[in-house]
Scaffold this active site. Structure first.
Site, PDB file in Angstrom:
ATOM      1  CG  HIS A  16      -0.244  -0.115   2.516  1.00 21.63           C
ATOM      2  ND1 HIS A  16       0.156   0.994   3.227  1.00 21.63           N
ATOM      3  CD2 HIS A  16       0.175  -1.190   3.220  1.00 21.63           C
ATOM      4  CE1 HIS A  16       0.777   0.596   4.323  1.00 21.63           C
ATOM      5  NE2 HIS A  16       0.807  -0.715   4.342  1.00 21.63           N
ATOM      6  N   GLY A  17       0.345   2.399   0.016  1.00 20.62           N
ATOM      7  CA  GLY A  17       1.098   3.647  -0.108  1.00 20.62           C
ATOM      8  C   GLY A  17       2.434   3.707   0.589  1.00 20.62           C
TER       9      GLY A  17
END
Length: 165
Positions: A16-17
């Protein structure tokens, strides 16, 4: 020689980010290995994770047994790898299978029934706690940080203060 594991991380959100940007830059990796049997069987999730890898980094999704199998294969020594797990049980299995890790970063384990929140991002049950205790007994550092900039905390200390209270 063995694979150069720059970061082994338990985070059930996987790529994820934060992982895709900050951790990959900080660790200088060229390969992300998501190690999880369920995800390895889920074609859609597998493809989404491969696409989520940042530029210059290849992501693969493999089973726990495959991780054990490739560990001693010199073909994979070129990997500067980040290993991503969803839970401590898979980590325990690969350690028992001969994979040598010095440190595990614990970033996030979601709450589900029967689990207890021990940090804002980590929920564990008895089995999780047992796995962490086992990993610690093997001399593996258990580094609790959601992001690189967070202060390092020790999982066993957190368990003693929040889980066993």
């Amino acid at each position: 020689m063995a694979m150069d594991v720059r970061l082994a991380r338990i985070d059930d959100r996987l790529i994820h980010g934060q992982v895709a940007t900050v951790w990959t830059k900080t660790t200088g990796i060229n390969r992300i290995l998501v190690v999880n049997d369920d995800v390895a069987k889920d074609t859609l999730r597998k493809n989404l994770l491969k696409q989520a890898a940042p530029p210059g980094v290849v992501a693969n999704v493999i089973t726990v047994q495959k991780m054990i199998d490739i560990w001693t294969n010199p073909k994979f020594d070129v990997f500067k790898a980040m290993l991503l797990f969803t839970n401590p049980h898979d980590v325990k299995t690969i350690i028992d299978g001969g994979v040598d890790l010095k440190s595990i970063n614990i970033g996030g384990m979601s709450y589900s029934e029967g689990k207890k929140m021990v940090t804002t991002a980590i929920a564990v049950d008895d089995k999780d706690a047992e796995c962490f205790e086992y990993l610690a007994s093997k001399g593996i550092e258990l580094d609790v940080r959601k992001v690189v900039a967070d202060k390092q905390e020790d999982m066993i200390t957190i368990l003693k203060n929040k889980f066993y209270e």
